[in-house]
Design an enzyme around this catalytic site. Structure first.
Site, PDB file in Angstrom:
ATOM      1  N   HIS A 488       0.834  -1.211   0.000  1.00 41.08           N
ATOM      2  CA  HIS A 488       0.000   0.000   0.000  1.00 41.08           C
ATOM      3  C   HIS A 488       0.868   1.261   0.000  1.00 41.08           C
ATOM      4  O   HIS A 488       0.724   2.135  -0.866  1.00 41.08           O
ATOM      5  CB  HIS A 488      -0.910  -0.006   1.234  1.00 41.08           C
ATOM      6  CG  HIS A 488      -1.772   1.205   1.385  1.00 41.08           C
ATOM      7  ND1 HIS A 488      -3.106   1.223   1.055  1.00 41.08           N
ATOM      8  CD2 HIS A 488      -1.495   2.461   1.831  1.00 41.08           C
ATOM      9  CE1 HIS A 488      -3.614   2.421   1.281  1.00 41.08           C
ATOM     10  NE2 HIS A 488      -2.641   3.198   1.761  1.00 41.08           N
ATOM     11  N   GLU A 489       1.757   1.363   0.978  1.00 37.32           N
ATOM     12  CA  GLU A 489       2.592   2.570   1.077  1.00 37.32           C
ATOM     13  C   GLU A 489       3.561   2.676  -0.097  1.00 37.32           C
ATOM     14  O   GLU A 489       3.890   3.782  -0.539  1.00 37.32           O
ATOM     15  CB  GLU A 489       3.346   2.589   2.410  1.00 37.32           C
ATOM     16  CG  GLU A 489       2.454   2.633   3.640  1.00 37.32           C
ATOM     17  CD  GLU A 489       1.470   3.785   3.650  1.00 37.32           C
ATOM     18  OE1 GLU A 489       1.743   4.819   3.001  1.00 37.32           O
ATOM     19  OE2 GLU A 489       0.416   3.658   4.305  1.00 37.32           O
ATOM     20  N   HIS A 492       1.884   4.529  -2.776  1.00 31.62           N
ATOM     21  CA  HIS A 492       1.998   5.980  -2.581  1.00 31.62           C
ATOM     22  C   HIS A 492       3.368   6.461  -3.065  1.00 31.62           C
ATOM     23  O   HIS A 492       3.486   7.522  -3.708  1.00 31.62           O
ATOM     24  CB  HIS A 492       1.859   6.336  -1.100  1.00 31.62           C
ATOM     25  CG  HIS A 492       0.447   6.389  -0.600  1.00 31.62           C
ATOM     26  ND1 HIS A 492      -0.545   7.110  -1.233  1.00 31.62           N
ATOM     27  CD2 HIS A 492      -0.131   5.844   0.502  1.00 31.62           C
ATOM     28  CE1 HIS A 492      -1.675   6.989  -0.548  1.00 31.62           C
ATOM     29  NE2 HIS A 492      -1.457   6.221   0.501  1.00 31.62           N
ATOM     30  N   HIS A 495       3.537   6.861  -6.678  1.00 30.86           N
ATOM     31  CA  HIS A 495       2.809   8.063  -7.100  1.00 30.86           C
ATOM     32  C   HIS A 495       3.742   9.278  -7.055  1.00 30.86           C
ATOM     33  O   HIS A 495       3.707  10.142  -7.943  1.00 30.86           O
ATOM     34  CB  HIS A 495       1.609   8.269  -6.165  1.00 30.86           C
ATOM     35  CG  HIS A 495       0.553   9.158  -6.721  1.00 30.86           C
ATOM     36  ND1 HIS A 495      -0.558   9.538  -5.996  1.00 30.86           N
ATOM     37  CD2 HIS A 495       0.411   9.776  -7.921  1.00 30.86           C
ATOM     38  CE1 HIS A 495      -1.335  10.316  -6.726  1.00 30.86           C
ATOM     39  NE2 HIS A 495      -0.758  10.478  -7.904  1.00 30.86           N
TER      40      HIS A 495
END
Length: 705
Positions: A488-489, A492, A495
């Site tokens: 998940h992180e 990020h 991104h």
């Protein structure tokens, strides 16, 4: 010839100031590889002078813009403003990361001085009448300027930021607005400090006789924690997730489960010096006042205007649509757990501190899946490499560890990220384990955002976690939930790393709050795909690849306990919305307010809010006020988006390129739904999410969101 005394004093002061600046790494170009922060040189005493000088420099830059006698243009006003504050940005990026990962008494003392200074500086810019008139002059003629897409978006963002920052208020209301912002910033800071102290203060110190039911790995971690806290020969459990979660899951001592659970859910609610109830009530009240000043009915109306949801009604519509089936499922799960308790011959009624324990028992019974049988396959280093391999297969990225780049803690690792052709992309720091000087949770942040405004600036990002640390001779072995958190992180981080925009303020994660979780949540999907699992899930002792049998069990158990998990999350989202749709500026009783929400939504006593108000840092000490719903909103997007990969292939290059080009690289340069539709070809459907969470069957028909 003798110089006059005053001249000598002035010269000495100037020389001292110059020498101080020369010693302060923030005042010169970093000499490190890729100009990463020189953590080996940065000291706590460097922050405050750099903040003060950064504010002073930005004020001079603003004066130059407002003092320009020429006609306001995009270049001399909007672009000049975008480029202002470089020193302030430089020190802020390092300091605010330190506030999360290097917390000390000094850091907190500095924050109490810096916070009002930064609030004042922001207001000095947003409420500068001359500056706003120049911005407005450019905005009014925007259609005749021949601006490209990004320039137009930067202009729009700049103008809206001023209006939403109080620029249209009269002098009296501007003064009130300033006071509210300053008070809010200090209250938020105090809220966060209290939560941190509550997390670090509690210790459940146990002897060997208290460890029944706990796996050896959990006992070993507790022994390490006890040793580090001065309780040699004992076992310590804390309120940090890697400690409390396995205790609640495996300890057969119901009295101790109750003790640690109540300590957790009562953080900030103990009527002592760390109590947050009056602080959060004041925050909520001030947010209503500020929203009203700006012409909004509620704080949620103010926030959501800039999000995909746009209105509180849209958020409630989504949450309520999910709430009913989720609560129904949770009640069925509670009934199943109670039957298990009764079957054991126990006479008590299921309580919140029993849920994890009996859910784990039921999972073993129904799916023969024990979380502890999975951990040996999830050695941290292998999982990390698995996430890197996914990024390589999707986007051609490579990750090379760098040992020549300074770090802020010995456990932090640094990776240089490159394109398939060897071009430098950016730098990724990873920080995995809990510490007393580190806040709880997991997050991504940046030390430098990507931009191409005049020169190419590459991104520097950090992923921070609080994973189960190595214990004894065992490496760090993750739970499957921690595996998903790592992915998940990392989403990020991608991104931020794959941003390709001209302007820093539109780069990477500078997007609507309910869109920012799409890149992170879509990455979680790859973590559970058999093809990917087999690439990194290797037994840490034997090297054996995770067997198909275990993968099948993970899949079969994926819908298990979804009622509980969905309800505790949705309840917190609804609580957030209830706080921020208040229209009354009077401070309310925080405890009674929560109880009212519980009654209104019908939350069952066996499940608590994922975050109760007194430690709901996302919304009272973070950027998620009126935005905690974003995770489920983005899950609608990511469930739908991942369908594209499932349809074309997990690593289909055309689909991956479309996602990178239209989502990951674009930052905030266009409206999120425009970007999403450009990738997917249509608006997202809610059906994939409902199926994923087991809240509908394949035959149930659901319309588009």
């Amino acid at each position: 010839m003798k110089l006059p005394f005053l001249v000598l004093v002035s010269a000495t002061i100037l020389l001292g100031s110059t020498m101080a600046q020369e010693k302060n790494p923030f005042f010169s170009e970093y000499k490190t590889p890729f100009q990463t922060p020189p953590f080996n040189e940065i000291k706590e005493e460097h922050y405050l002078p750099a903040f003060k000088e950064g504010i002073k420099e930005q004020q001079k830059e603003i004066e130059a813009i407002t003092g320009n006698t020429g006609e306001p243009t995009f270049e001399n006003t909007i672009l000049a403003l975008e480029r202002s504050g470089s020193l302030l940005t430089k020190v802020s990026n390092v300091y605010y990361n330190a506030m999360n990962t290097q917390i000390s008494d000094n850091i907190q003392k500095i924050s109490r001085e810096v916070t009002p200074l930064m609030a004042k500086n922001n207001d000095d810019i947003n409420l500068n009448e001359k500056l706003f008139q120049r911005v407005k002059a450019v905005w009014d003629k925007k259609d005749n300027l021949g601006l490209n897409k990004e320039q137009m978006k930067l202009l729009e963002k700049t103008y809206k930021d001023f209006v939403r920052g109080g620029a249209n208020l009269d002098a009296e209301k501007k003064d009130e607005f300033r006071k509210i912002n300053t008070e809010l910033s200090m209250l938020s800071l105090k809220f966060g400090e209290n939560v941190l102290k509550e997390n670090n203060t509690f210790e459940l110190v146990l002897g060997k006789e208290d460890l029944s039911g706990l796996p050896e790995s959990v006992i070993a971690s507790a022994a390490e924690a006890a040793k580090s806290r001065g309780h040699e020969g004992k076992y310590v459990f804390t309120l940090h997730v890697p400690s409390i979660t396995p205790f609640l899951t495996y300890s057969s001592r119901r009295d101790l489960r109750e003790k640690i659970y109540k300590a957790y859910i009562n953080k900030g609610d103990n009527n002592n010096e760390l109590d947050n109830k009056s602080i959060l009530s004041k925050i909520a009240s001030l947010r209503v006042k500020r929203a009203n000043l700006l012409g909004y009915k509620t704080h949620a109306d103010y926030v959501l205007e800039e999000n995909m949801a746009k209105t509180p009604d849209k958020v409630y519509e989504l949450l309520n649509k999910l709430w009913t089936p989720a609560l129904e499922r949770a009640k069925m799960e509670a009934s199943d757990l109670q039957k298990m308790i009764d079957k054991e011959g126990q006479s008590f009624k299921l309580a919140a501190w029993d849920w994890n324990y009996y859910a784990e028992k039921l999972r073993k019974e129904k799916y023969a899946l024990d979380e502890e049988t999975l951990r040996p396959y999830f050695k941290l280093e292998n999982v990390r490499q698995g996430s890197f391999d996914v990024a390589h297969k999707l986007y051609g990225l490579t990750f090379a560890e760098r040992n020549d780049i300074p770090v802020y803690n010995k456990d932090v690792k640094v990776y240089e990220v490159k394109e398939a052709d060897g071009r430098h992309v950016g730098i990724l720091y990873v920080d995995y384990f809990p510490r007393a000087d580190k806040r709880s949770g997991a997050w991504m942040n940046s030390y430098r955002d990507e931009s191409k405004d005049g020169e190419t600036v590459t991104p520097i990002v950090v992923n921070a976690y609080n994973f189960t640390a190595p214990a004894g001779d065992k490496p760090a072995l993750l739970s499957f939930d921690e595996v998903e958190t790592l992915f998940h992180e990392f989403g990020h981080a991608l991104h931020g790393l794959l941003a390709s925009t001209t302007y820093r303020s539109l780069s990477g994660t500078a997007v609507a709050r309910d869109f920012v979780e799409l890149p992170s949540q879509i990455m979680e999907n790859w973590a559970s795909e058999p093809e990917v699992l087999k690439s990194f899930a290797k037994h840490y002792q034997t090297g054996e690849t995770i067997p198909d049998e275990l993968i099948e069990k993970i899949k079969n158990a994926s819908l298990f306990n979804q009622g509980f998990m969905t309800v505790e999350y949705l309840a917190a989202s609804l609580l957030d919305m209830d706080w921020h749709t208040l229209t009354d500026t009077n401070e309310v009783d925080a405890k009674q307010f929560e109880e009212n929400t519980v009654k209104k939504i019908g939350l069952i006593p066996e499940i608590a809010f994922r975050y109760r108000s007194p430690y709901f840092s996302h919304v009272f000490n973070g950027g998620y006020s009126s935005g905690y719903y974003s995770y489920i909103w983005a899950e609608v997007l990511d469930s739908d988006a991942f369908e594209a990969f499932k349809e074309k292939g997990l690593f289909d290059q055309a689909t991956a390129k479309a996602f990178r080009d239209n989502v990951l690289s674009q930052g905030g340069t266009e409206e999120p739904m425009v970007l999403y539709k450009r990738f997917r070809g249509q608006e997202p459907s809610i059906e994939p999410l409902l199926k994923r969470r087991g809240l509908i069957t394949d035959k149930t028909q659901v319309g588009k969101k």
